[in-house]
Enzyme design. Structure first.
Site, PDB file in Angstrom:
ATOM      1  N   GLU A 223       0.792  -1.226   0.000  1.00 45.44           N
ATOM      2  CA  GLU A 223       0.000   0.000   0.000  1.00 45.44           C
ATOM      3  C   GLU A 223       0.831   1.286   0.000  1.00 45.44           C
ATOM      4  O   GLU A 223       0.745   2.103   0.939  1.00 45.44           O
ATOM      5  CB  GLU A 223      -0.982   0.005   1.179  1.00 45.44           C
ATOM      6  CG  GLU A 223      -1.976  -1.151   1.128  1.00 45.44           C
ATOM      7  CD  GLU A 223      -3.024  -1.087   2.237  1.00 45.44           C
ATOM      8  OE1 GLU A 223      -2.787  -0.387   3.248  1.00 45.44           O
ATOM      9  OE2 GLU A 223      -4.077  -1.737   2.084  1.00 45.44           O
ATOM     10  N   GLU A 343      -6.177  -7.599  -1.913  1.00 44.25           N
ATOM     11  CA  GLU A 343      -6.796  -7.560  -0.587  1.00 44.25           C
ATOM     12  C   GLU A 343      -8.261  -7.204  -0.750  1.00 44.25           C
ATOM     13  O   GLU A 343      -8.589  -6.132  -1.279  1.00 44.25           O
ATOM     14  CB  GLU A 343      -6.133  -6.524   0.343  1.00 44.25           C
ATOM     15  CG  GLU A 343      -4.735  -6.864   0.790  1.00 44.25           C
ATOM     16  CD  GLU A 343      -4.217  -5.890   1.855  1.00 44.25           C
ATOM     17  OE1 GLU A 343      -5.057  -5.275   2.556  1.00 44.25           O
ATOM     18  OE2 GLU A 343      -2.983  -5.754   1.985  1.00 44.25           O
ATOM     19  N   TRP A 385      -8.767 -10.848   2.529  1.00 42.92           N
ATOM     20  CA  TRP A 385      -8.008 -10.427   3.714  1.00 42.92           C
ATOM     21  C   TRP A 385      -8.888 -10.676   4.934  1.00 42.92           C
ATOM     22  O   TRP A 385      -9.989 -10.162   4.990  1.00 42.92           O
ATOM     23  CB  TRP A 385      -7.643  -8.951   3.657  1.00 42.92           C
ATOM     24  CG  TRP A 385      -6.862  -8.540   4.868  1.00 42.92           C
ATOM     25  CD1 TRP A 385      -7.362  -8.213   6.102  1.00 42.92           C
ATOM     26  CD2 TRP A 385      -5.438  -8.439   4.987  1.00 42.92           C
ATOM     27  NE1 TRP A 385      -6.346  -7.915   6.979  1.00 42.92           N
ATOM     28  CE2 TRP A 385      -5.152  -8.044   6.313  1.00 42.92           C
ATOM     29  CE3 TRP A 385      -4.369  -8.644   4.107  1.00 42.92           C
ATOM     30  CZ2 TRP A 385      -3.849  -7.845   6.769  1.00 42.92           C
ATOM     31  CZ3 TRP A 385      -3.089  -8.434   4.559  1.00 42.92           C
ATOM     32  CH2 TRP A 385      -2.827  -8.043   5.880  1.00 42.92           C
TER      33      TRP A 385
END
Length: 449
Positions: A223, A343, A385
């Site tokens: 990220e 995710e 996730w």
């Protein structure tokens, strides 16, 4: 007499072999016994907007659409022998649900007891051997790994740790973590880390990571975000440089960025797809960052609960639907690369009749991946996730589940695995499946109409 003599010679050898096999299968979690055998699996590549598996003998390529999951904690739990069984259990249970790819951390930076990189270029061999174990176990269960190489967040060190290391070395570095992407010394720290990981020789299998087919891809950062949107060109240059550096060391594995998928300030025509105005001001840009030549596939995350905290279920579901559609379309027509939703997370709010909000969101993503697979388009898969096994509460967050404790979600995961398999079975599935097979009795309409 000669036969009796040969038998007498053979018995001690068989006895020794039996003892070695007993020790290996019963105590290999506790000691670094060399691996006796691993299955042959092919490397994953890309063909336009699709993932393909190149068979070990090079005979042919098969298309791959992915149902997978995240368990970021695998390396940390593999450091100590007693907890390695949890890692093996997670990989086994994931494989039993038909999932083929797991994303996990290949980083832990700082001076903690389980840190992999203690200081720049200085590694804890015991922790590295934990990562060796993860890779070997993944291959044993025929699961491939996406290995993320550094965190944007502070957890497990992250880019902030690299900045502190430079400051502690007396280097004149800005306190802004954006200097991680721009300062030459810090970039050298990160390159040295990449080289140490990518070129490592596994202590258990003897296979270099760069030669290991159980590694699906290298992820540059989990990220990536900038403290200021003005750092966007710096992030773009950093991705270009680091992706090229990995490719200089390893030509066999794919590379991705690790993006959340936000559209930046320069892609104003897509700003309405973002979950809010804030998302365009983080320095990342899905299209620009993913278009870099050495980036093999685009990564996207999806968190409707945390990105839209005040929205109701219908609003979140509508956002997610548009979010997935937009990124698959960009992969197909703009980037011309596979798009992997690495995710997909939501909070386990109970609904009526034993169902959960997670099922609604997960089914939205799964259905769109399935439709993409039927059309051979760029929506290449999704990774939930995150999954845990029993006894892993310390790694739990609001999006974590032990899948088999939630029957409706567990069945949804298995169904996705089976219908993706059925798309590419080329008519062989019905003949191959037997009672006890994960997908036995499941029939799907694979028409492209």
């Amino acid at each position: 007499m000669e036969g009796e003599w040969k038998q007498k010679r053979l018995y001690p050898l068989l006895g020794t072999l039996s003892i070695l096999l007993f020790l290996y299968f019963n105590f290999s979690d506790h000691f670094n016994f060399p691996v006796l055998w691993l299955p042959a699996i092919g490397f994953v590549g890309t063909n336009s907007t699709k993932f393909v598996i190149v068979e070990p003998d090079g005979s042919h390529q098969s298309t791959l659409y992915i149902n997978g999951w995240n368990s970021y904690w695998l390396m940390e739990e593999s450091v100590w022998g007693p907890s390695r069984s949890r890692v093996s259990n997670m990989l086994r249970r994931g494989a039993e649900m038909g999932m083929s790819v797991c994303r996990t951390w290949a980083f832990n930076d700082g001076d903690g007891p389980n840190s992999l990189q203690i200081s720049p270029g200085v590694f804890n061999e015991r922790v590295f051997q934990g990562l060796d174990y993860v890779i070997v176990e993944a291959r044993r269960h025929q699961v491939r790994l996406i290995l993320s190489l550094v965190n944007n967040l502070n957890a497990y060190g992250g880019k902030a740790q690299y900045v502190r290391w430079a400051q502690e070395a007396g280097i004149n570095v800005s306190s802004s973590t954006d200097s991680f992407f721009s300062h030459p010394t810090i970039k050298d720290y990160y390159k040295a880390y990449i080289k140490a990981v990518v070129t490592r020789k596994n202590s258990l299998s003897g296979v270099k990571y760069s030669e290991e087919p159980a590694i699906f891809a290298w992820e540059l950062m989990n990220e990536p975000r900038c403290a200021s949107s003005s750092s966007a060109p710096i992030l773009q240059a950093w991705i270009t440089e680091m992706a090229a550096f990995i490719k200089s060391l390893d030509q066999k594995h794919l590379v991705t960025v690790g993006l959340e998928g936000f559209y930046g300030l320069k892609t104003t025509e897509r700003s309405g797809v973002n979950p809010g105005d804030w998302a365009s001001k983080l320095g990342s840009d899905f299209i620009q960052n993913s278009a870099i030549d050495d980036i093999d596939f685009a990564s996207v995350h999806a968190y409707p609960d945390s990105w839209l905290p005040d929205a109701d279920l219908e609003e979140k579901a509508n956002f997610l639907s548009h979010w997935v559609d937009s990124h698959i379309s960009d992969g197909e027509y703009v980037l011309k690369k596979p798009v992997l939703f690495t995710e997909v997370g939501s909070i386990m709010h109970r609904k009526k009749q034993g169902l959960y909000d997670t099922d609604t969101f997960l089914k939205t993503v799964y259905d769109k991946i399935y439709e993409s697979a039927k059309k051979r388009q760029a929506g290449a898969g999704a990774l939930i996730w995150q999954l845990l096994v029993e006894g892993m509460e310390e790694y739990s967050d609001q999006f974590s589940i032990v899948a088999w404790d939630y029957p409706s979600t567990h069945e949804l995961i298995i169904e996705q695995s089976c219908r993706l398999r059925s798309v590419f079975a080329e008519g062989q599935v019905e003949r191959k499946l037997q009672h006890g097979d994960l997908c036995f009795g499941k029939v799907f309409n694979n028409s492209n109409e």
